[in-house]
Design a protein around this motif. Structure first.
Motif, PDB file in Angstrom:
ATOM      1  N   GLU A 152     -61.144 -21.884 -81.983  1.00  0.00           N
ATOM      2  CA  GLU A 152     -62.551 -21.478 -81.977  1.00  0.00           C
ATOM      3  C   GLU A 152     -62.951 -20.814 -83.294  1.00  0.00           C
ATOM      4  O   GLU A 152     -64.009 -21.115 -83.849  1.00  0.00           O
ATOM      5  CB  GLU A 152     -62.823 -20.538 -80.802  1.00  0.00           C
ATOM      6  N   SER A 153     -62.127 -19.899 -83.798  1.00  0.00           N
ATOM      7  CA  SER A 153     -62.504 -19.165 -85.002  1.00  0.00           C
ATOM      8  C   SER A 153     -62.551 -20.060 -86.234  1.00  0.00           C
ATOM      9  O   SER A 153     -63.328 -19.804 -87.154  1.00  0.00           O
ATOM     10  CB  SER A 153     -61.530 -18.002 -85.241  1.00  0.00           C
ATOM     11  N   VAL A 198     -53.941 -27.978 -86.381  1.00  0.00           N
ATOM     12  CA  VAL A 198     -54.912 -28.779 -85.620  1.00  0.00           C
ATOM     13  C   VAL A 198     -56.332 -28.279 -85.882  1.00  0.00           C
ATOM     14  O   VAL A 198     -57.265 -29.061 -86.098  1.00  0.00           O
ATOM     15  CB  VAL A 198     -54.586 -28.724 -84.113  1.00  0.00           C
ATOM     16  N   ALA A 199     -56.511 -26.955 -85.853  1.00  0.00           N
ATOM     17  CA  ALA A 199     -57.833 -26.368 -86.074  1.00  0.00           C
ATOM     18  C   ALA A 199     -58.333 -26.663 -87.490  1.00  0.00           C
ATOM     19  O   ALA A 199     -59.508 -27.004 -87.684  1.00  0.00           O
ATOM     20  CB  ALA A 199     -57.769 -24.861 -85.829  1.00  0.00           C
ATOM     21  N   SER A 235     -50.786 -18.519 -84.292  1.00  0.00           N
ATOM     22  CA  SER A 235     -51.577 -19.557 -83.621  1.00  0.00           C
ATOM     23  C   SER A 235     -50.869 -20.125 -82.396  1.00  0.00           C
ATOM     24  O   SER A 235     -51.521 -20.622 -81.473  1.00  0.00           O
ATOM     25  CB  SER A 235     -51.909 -20.693 -84.608  1.00  0.00           C
ATOM     26  N   PHE A 236     -49.535 -20.045 -82.355  1.00  0.00           N
ATOM     27  CA  PHE A 236     -48.805 -20.515 -81.172  1.00  0.00           C
ATOM     28  C   PHE A 236     -49.038 -19.574 -79.985  1.00  0.00           C
ATOM     29  O   PHE A 236     -48.983 -19.999 -78.833  1.00  0.00           O
ATOM     30  CB  PHE A 236     -47.309 -20.626 -81.474  1.00  0.00           C
ATOM     31  N   ASP A 237     -49.302 -18.301 -80.269  1.00  0.00           N
ATOM     32  CA  ASP A 237     -49.588 -17.338 -79.210  1.00  0.00           C
ATOM     33  C   ASP A 237     -51.070 -17.268 -78.873  1.00  0.00           C
ATOM     34  O   ASP A 237     -51.441 -16.885 -77.764  1.00  0.00           O
ATOM     35  CB  ASP A 237     -49.111 -15.932 -79.628  1.00  0.00           C
ATOM     36  N   GLN A 238     -51.933 -17.638 -79.837  1.00  0.00           N
ATOM     37  CA  GLN A 238     -53.380 -17.565 -79.644  1.00  0.00           C
ATOM     38  C   GLN A 238     -54.046 -18.885 -80.046  1.00  0.00           C
ATOM     39  O   GLN A 238     -54.863 -18.934 -80.970  1.00  0.00           O
ATOM     40  CB  GLN A 238     -53.956 -16.414 -80.468  1.00  0.00           C
ATOM     41  N   PRO A 239     -53.706 -19.983 -79.365  1.00  0.00           N
ATOM     42  CA  PRO A 239     -54.253 -21.285 -79.773  1.00  0.00           C
ATOM     43  C   PRO A 239     -55.762 -21.406 -79.583  1.00  0.00           C
ATOM     44  O   PRO A 239     -56.438 -22.034 -80.399  1.00  0.00           O
ATOM     45  CB  PRO A 239     -53.492 -22.282 -78.882  1.00  0.00           C
TER      46      PRO A 239
END
Length: 327
Positions: free
Chosen positions: A98-99, A151-152, A89-93
């Motif tokens: 969104e997902s 966060v998500a 998630s740090f590379d694809q926040p």
């Protein structure tokens, strides 16, 4: 016969949940973005691939969600989809947010729109709490997430709570602490450790490089936890629950258990590498699952010591089954 739709059926939790519900007599629909192309590896390993009816659904697309709900008309929907790795998630926040949050919102809104009597389970996470120190987090502990994933998941949790209160949807979130199994991919540290230890036991000369092995977590057994998901949707009223063993251990203890199971001294094979450290991380994770015990009658059957041993034993069994299927 009840019908259940599992979004994210091909993952660890989705596969074990599908197996659990099939044994309960459910008709199980497994949702994935492309039902014809989805990996059914975990379903095959559990021997239930032919029993799960795969359906195409993109939870980031409201129309897709709505069409699927109207077609399947499930009694229960389990939202286990979305990017599931804290480290990734740090590379694809953006993809993570969104997902998880948009996907959850689409499912809630589609359930509200159809007005079907659907009971909804949302996969929450202990990552929402952030670092609580030695405090054992329960359902009233404030959220202070320290990763894009956390966060998500926090956003999704409050969406579920809002739809439950504002629209009277039957919607519950399970705030699950770490839970592992042989179905974990190797990007998760527990499976990375088990896989390397098994290779070393088979003669590999490799050194296992890990990040901070002093972090402490509450580790449980994934098949235990899917039962808790189901129990949440069998209650008279929807609510949120912390699901955990109630016992916390350092990662170094998990490493010791895994290597000891293979009659190896982990100190000879493990090194720490600062490049694997996360930008922000949780030092300790402690849980208080007493609400689940008292209201659901649920309690973790397996502790961390069991999890490490079972992951090693089951990995060898899975590799044997794969080899036999190839032959």
């Amino acid at each position: 016969m009840k019908k259940a739709l599992i979004c994210g059926v091909s993952g660890q939790d989705g596969s074990y949940l599908a197996d659990f519900l099939l044994k309960k007599g459910y008709t199980v629909f497994g949702g994935s973005r492309d039902a014809q192309m989805t990996s059914s590896k975990n379903l095959k390993l559990l021997g239930i691939q032919q029993d799960v009816q795969l359906v195409s659904i993109s939870i980031n697309d409201f129309r897709s969600v709505l069409q699927t709900l109207l077609k399947v008309k499930p009694d229960e929907v389990y939202n286990l989809a979305g990017q599931s790795s804290v480290g990734l998630s740090f590379d694809q926040p953006v993809e993570t947010l969104e997902s998880i949050s948009v996907g959850t919102l689409n499912l809630l809104e589609a359930i509200r729109f159809t007005n079907l009597p659907i009971r909804f389970y949302n996969a929450g996470s202990s990552e929402c709490f952030g670092d609580t120190g030695s405090l054992a987090a329960d359902e009233t502990t404030p959220f202070r997430p320290r990763s894009p994933y956390g966060v998500a998941k926090a956003a999704a949790f409050w969406q579920v709570a809002n739809y439950r209160e504002a629209y009277q949807l039957y919607a519950s979130t399970g705030i699950l602490f770490n839970h592992e199994s042989p179905l974990r991919p190797e990007r998760f540290v527990t499976q990375k450790i088990v896989a390397a230890a098994c290779r070393i036991a088979n003669g590999s000369k490799e050194i296992l490089s890990l990040g901070n092995i002093d972090i402490a977590r509450d580790w449980g057994w994934a098949p235990d936890y899917v039962e808790a998901m189901w129990l949440m949707l069998q209650q008279n009223n929807a609510d949120d629950y912390v699901i955990a063993t109630g016992k916390t251990h350092k990662l170094s203890e998990f490493i010791r258990i895994v290597f000891n199971t293979l009659n190896l001294d982990w100190h000879n094979y493990v090194r720490t590498d600062s490049s694997f450290f996360r930008p922000t991380d949780i030092v300790e994770g402690h849980a208080n699952p007493s609400k689940a015990k008292h209201q659901l009658g649920w309690e973790a059957r397996f502790k961390m010591e069991d999890v490490g041993r079972l992951m090693v034993e089951n990995r060898f069994e899975i590799e044997k089954n794969i080899a036999q299927s190839i032959l």
